[in-house]
Write an enzyme that holds these catalytic residues in place. Structure first.
Site, PDB file in Angstrom:
ATOM      1  N   ASP A 259      -2.871  43.407 -22.152  1.00  0.00           N
ATOM      2  CA  ASP A 259      -3.566  42.768 -23.299  1.00  0.00           C
ATOM      3  C   ASP A 259      -2.494  42.338 -24.350  1.00  0.00           C
ATOM      4  OD1 ASP A 259      -6.172  44.901 -22.681  1.00  0.00           O
ATOM      5  OD2 ASP A 259      -5.678  42.991 -21.706  1.00  0.00           O
TER       6      ASP A 259
ATOM      7  N   ASN B 233      -5.665  36.104 -18.236  1.00  0.00           N
ATOM      8  CA  ASN B 233      -6.396  36.779 -18.237  1.00  0.00           C
ATOM      9  C   ASN B 233      -7.741  36.738 -19.371  1.00  0.00           C
ATOM     10  OD1 ASN B 233      -7.904  39.701 -17.690  1.00  0.00           O
ATOM     11  ND2 ASN B 233      -7.307  40.147 -19.636  1.00  0.00           N
TER      12      ASN B 233
ATOM     13  N   MET C 165      -9.913  44.794 -12.887  1.00  0.00           N
ATOM     14  CA  MET C 165      -9.708  46.069 -13.493  1.00  0.00           C
ATOM     15  C   MET C 165      -8.589  46.945 -13.223  1.00  0.00           C
ATOM     16  SD  MET C 165     -11.852  45.203 -15.371  1.00  0.00           S
ATOM     17  CE  MET C 165     -12.281  46.615 -16.648  1.00  0.00           C
ATOM     18  N   ARG C 166      -7.543  46.026 -12.706  1.00  0.00           N
ATOM     19  CA  ARG C 166      -6.248  46.860 -12.397  1.00  0.00           C
ATOM     20  C   ARG C 166      -5.080  46.318 -13.330  1.00  0.00           C
ATOM     21  NH1 ARG C 166      -5.299  49.873  -8.027  1.00  0.00           N
ATOM     22  NH2 ARG C 166      -3.127  49.171  -8.210  1.00  0.00           N
TER      23      ARG C 166
ATOM     24  N   HIS D  25     -10.064  38.871 -21.853  1.00  0.00           N
ATOM     25  CA  HIS D  25     -10.392  39.931 -22.553  1.00  0.00           C
ATOM     26  C   HIS D  25     -11.604  39.916 -23.576  1.00  0.00           C
ATOM     27  CE1 HIS D  25      -9.515  44.136 -23.644  1.00  0.00           C
ATOM     28  NE2 HIS D  25      -9.851  43.799 -24.930  1.00  0.00           N
TER      29      HIS D  25
ATOM     30  N   GLN E 106     -19.748  33.417 -24.746  1.00  0.00           N
ATOM     31  CA  GLN E 106     -18.319  32.821 -25.164  1.00  0.00           C
ATOM     32  C   GLN E 106     -17.258  32.883 -24.171  1.00  0.00           C
ATOM     33  OE1 GLN E 106     -18.544  31.086 -28.003  1.00  0.00           O
ATOM     34  NE2 GLN E 106     -20.472  31.821 -27.866  1.00  0.00           N
TER      35      GLN E 106
ATOM     36  N   SER F 292     -18.974  36.832 -12.755  1.00  0.00           N
ATOM     37  CA  SER F 292     -19.671  35.600 -13.377  1.00  0.00           C
ATOM     38  C   SER F 292     -18.516  34.797 -13.941  1.00  0.00           C
ATOM     39  CB  SER F 292     -20.688  36.254 -14.602  1.00  0.00           C
ATOM     40  OG  SER F 292     -19.664  36.560 -15.664  1.00  0.00           O
ATOM     41  N   ASN F 293     -17.438  35.057 -14.827  1.00  0.00           N
ATOM     42  CA  ASN F 293     -16.221  34.279 -15.079  1.00  0.00           C
ATOM     43  C   ASN F 293     -15.854  33.408 -14.034  1.00  0.00           C
ATOM     44  OD1 ASN F 293     -15.445  34.486 -17.974  1.00  0.00           O
ATOM     45  ND2 ASN F 293     -15.787  36.540 -17.589  1.00  0.00           N
TER      46      ASN F 293
HETATM   47  N1  LIG Z   1       0.071  43.819 -16.745  1.00  0.00           N
HETATM   48  C1  LIG Z   1      -0.973  43.685 -17.135  1.00  0.00           C
HETATM   49  N2  LIG Z   1      -2.094  43.833 -16.427  1.00  0.00           N
HETATM   50  C2  LIG Z   1      -3.246  43.292 -16.572  1.00  0.00           C
HETATM   51  C3  LIG Z   1      -3.679  43.141 -18.001  1.00  0.00           C
HETATM   52  C4  LIG Z   1      -2.414  42.831 -18.979  1.00  0.00           C
HETATM   53  O1  LIG Z   1      -2.769  42.302 -20.008  1.00  0.00           O
HETATM   54  N3  LIG Z   1      -1.308  43.066 -18.341  1.00  0.00           N
HETATM   55  N4  LIG Z   1      -4.925  42.903 -18.320  1.00  0.00           N
HETATM   56  C5  LIG Z   1      -5.800  43.242 -17.548  1.00  0.00           C
HETATM   57  C6  LIG Z   1      -7.233  43.255 -18.073  1.00  0.00           C
HETATM   58  N5  LIG Z   1      -7.587  44.460 -18.637  1.00  0.00           N
HETATM   59  C7  LIG Z   1      -8.171  44.145 -20.028  1.00  0.00           C
HETATM   60  O2  LIG Z   1      -8.398  42.849 -20.066  1.00  0.00           O
HETATM   61  C8  LIG Z   1      -7.396  45.791 -18.079  1.00  0.00           C
HETATM   62  C9  LIG Z   1      -7.842  45.947 -16.826  1.00  0.00           C
HETATM   63  C10 LIG Z   1      -7.704  47.540 -16.518  1.00  0.00           C
HETATM   64  C11 LIG Z   1      -7.234  48.513 -17.232  1.00  0.00           C
HETATM   65  C12 LIG Z   1      -6.994  49.855 -16.765  1.00  0.00           C
HETATM   66  O3  LIG Z   1      -6.743  50.700 -17.697  1.00  0.00           O
HETATM   67  N6  LIG Z   1      -6.972  49.928 -15.442  1.00  0.00           N
HETATM   68  C13 LIG Z   1      -6.944  51.087 -14.914  1.00  0.00           C
HETATM   69  C14 LIG Z   1      -7.849  51.455 -13.608  1.00  0.00           C
HETATM   70  C15 LIG Z   1      -9.333  51.397 -14.263  1.00  0.00           C
HETATM   71  C16 LIG Z   1     -10.225  51.449 -13.210  1.00  0.00           C
HETATM   72  O4  LIG Z   1      -9.814  51.271 -12.230  1.00  0.00           O
HETATM   73  O5  LIG Z   1     -11.588  51.129 -13.712  1.00  0.00           O
HETATM   74  C17 LIG Z   1      -5.457  51.277 -14.060  1.00  0.00           C
HETATM   75  O6  LIG Z   1      -5.153  50.018 -13.727  1.00  0.00           O
HETATM   76  O7  LIG Z   1      -4.979  52.053 -13.833  1.00  0.00           O
HETATM   77  C18 LIG Z   1      -6.932  47.936 -18.537  1.00  0.00           C
HETATM   78  C19 LIG Z   1      -6.891  46.666 -19.039  1.00  0.00           C
HETATM   79  C20 LIG Z   1      -5.662  43.351 -16.061  1.00  0.00           C
HETATM   80  N7  LIG Z   1      -4.226  43.690 -15.674  1.00  0.00           N
HETATM   81  N1  LIG Z   2     -10.674  44.698 -19.762  1.00  0.00           N
HETATM   82  C1  LIG Z   2     -10.687  43.917 -19.039  1.00  0.00           C
HETATM   83  C2  LIG Z   2     -12.328  43.401 -19.174  1.00  0.00           C
HETATM   84  O1  LIG Z   2     -12.966  44.368 -19.685  1.00  0.00           O
HETATM   85  N2  LIG Z   2     -12.770  42.413 -18.595  1.00  0.00           N
HETATM   86  C3  LIG Z   2     -14.308  42.060 -18.748  1.00  0.00           C
HETATM   87  O2  LIG Z   2     -15.151  42.260 -17.549  1.00  0.00           O
HETATM   88  C4  LIG Z   2     -16.144  41.319 -17.546  1.00  0.00           C
HETATM   89  C5  LIG Z   2     -15.893  41.060 -16.178  1.00  0.00           C
HETATM   90  O3  LIG Z   2     -17.379  40.216 -15.883  1.00  0.00           O
HETATM   91  P1  LIG Z   2     -17.585  39.170 -14.859  1.00  0.00           P
HETATM   92  O4  LIG Z   2     -17.305  40.084 -13.574  1.00  0.00           O
HETATM   93  O5  LIG Z   2     -18.773  38.794 -14.723  1.00  0.00           O
HETATM   94  O6  LIG Z   2     -16.364  37.976 -14.955  1.00  0.00           O
HETATM   95  C6  LIG Z   2     -15.863  40.439 -18.669  1.00  0.00           C
HETATM   96  O7  LIG Z   2     -16.393  40.801 -19.767  1.00  0.00           O
HETATM   97  C7  LIG Z   2     -14.314  40.515 -19.031  1.00  0.00           C
HETATM   98  O8  LIG Z   2     -13.952  40.217 -20.292  1.00  0.00           O
END
Ligand SMILES: Nc1nc2c(c(=O)[nH]1)N[C@@H](CN(C=O)c1ccc(C(=O)N[C@@H](CCC(=O)O)C(=O)O)cc1)CN2
Ligand SMILES: NCC(=O)N[C@@H]1O[C@H](COP(=O)([O-])[O-])[C@@H](O)[C@H]1O
Length: 205
Positions: free
Chosen positions: A150, A112, A95-96, A114, A178, A13-14
């Site tokens: 983050d 990104n 989510m990586r 968050h 938001q 959606s974003n």
């Molecule tokens: N180097 C960075 N990479 C990412 C960031 C960041 O700030 N620095 N932001 C993330 C987004 N995110 C939070 O906003 C977030 C996404 C994923 C994870 C996480 O723990 N992922 C695990 C796997 C989880 C899964 O597969 O469901 C992993 O990568 O092993 C934490 C925060 C995007 N990347």
């Molecule tokens: N830690 C990362 C995280 O939680 N990100 C969150 O995943 C959702 C993705 O929605 P979307 O696929 O509809 O854009 C959003 O709420 C975003 O902030």
């Protein structure tokens, strides 16, 4: 004009909101690619309907923060001319964790969104963290992506009130509203060269 790539893992959606805002508000950036690490990411069809090319780069169980995976991303991004010189990469529910090599390659060119008011509640399930902690306000943050999770310089934030009868779902819903307002604004500021990184802060002109 900069080339934009948006990276997603699911609903998108974003991503959809950014693409529509670029068209509606004539934001000076060219969306050239949407990449998903999951083949069943619902956002892929939305991107195709909005006329943007899509690619799938599967994680295949590779943990986050892995150059073996991220180097494949770089090859695809460069195929679409999203380079450190002329590109912007938006992580939108991707989510990586990105590897240090990827961060260095695209230094200052990765944003990104968050779903919390950073530095509170980093990582996963931030809406649940906020609910369980009992904060009265939460929100969302657009930030530059650095090697920490983050921890990158903050560009924009928006606040939502948490009510006593809120659930994780209702909190996520009002935060997402938001997110859809501030992420396109951040892309517009970046496309117009209005964001300056000063140490760990940003100056918006
Ligand atoms: N180097 C960075 N990479 C990412 C960031 C960041 O700030 N620095 N932001 C993330 C987004 N995110 C939070 O906003 C977030 C996404 C994923 C994870 C996480 O723990 N992922 C695990 C796997 C989880 C899964 O597969 O469901 C992993 O990568 O092993 C934490 C925060 C995007 N990347
Ligand atoms: N830690 C990362 C995280 O939680 N990100 C969150 O995943 C959702 C993705 O929605 P979307 O696929 O509809 O854009 C959003 O709420 C975003 O902030």
């Amino acid at each position: 004009m900069l080339n934009l790539a948006i990276l997603i893992s699911g609903r998108g959606s974003n991503m959809e909101n950014i693409l529509k805002a670029i068209k509606k508000n004539k934001i000076p950036i060219k969306p050239v690619l949407v990449i998903a690490n999951k083949p069943d990411a619902k956002g892929l069809d939305i991107a195709k309907k909005l006329g943007v090319k899509t690619e799938i780069v599967e994680s295949n169980g590779l943990k986050g923060g892995n150059w073996e995976y991220d180097s494949k991303l770089v090859s695809v991004l460069e195929k679409y001319k999203v380079t450190p010189q002329n590109g912007l990469i938006c992580l939108a529910g991707f989510m990586r964790i990105m590897s240090p090599e990827f961060i260095r390659h695209y230094k200052g060119k990765i944003l990104n969104i968050h779903p919390a008011i950073l530095p509170s509640f980093p990582g996963l399930h931030s809406q649940r963290q906020a609910l369980e902690y009992g904060v009265k306000y939460s929100g969302c943050t657009v930030h530059f992506v650095d090697e920490g999770v983050d921890t990158g310089p903050i560009i924009l934030q928006a606040v939502v009130k948490i009510k006593d009868d809120d659930t994780e779902e209702s909190i996520a819903k009002k935060i997402l509203k938001q997110e859809h307002k501030i992420y396109p604004k951040a892309v517009k500021l970046f496309a117009k060269g209005k964001i300056k990184i000063v140490g760990r802060k940003t100056i918006i002109s």
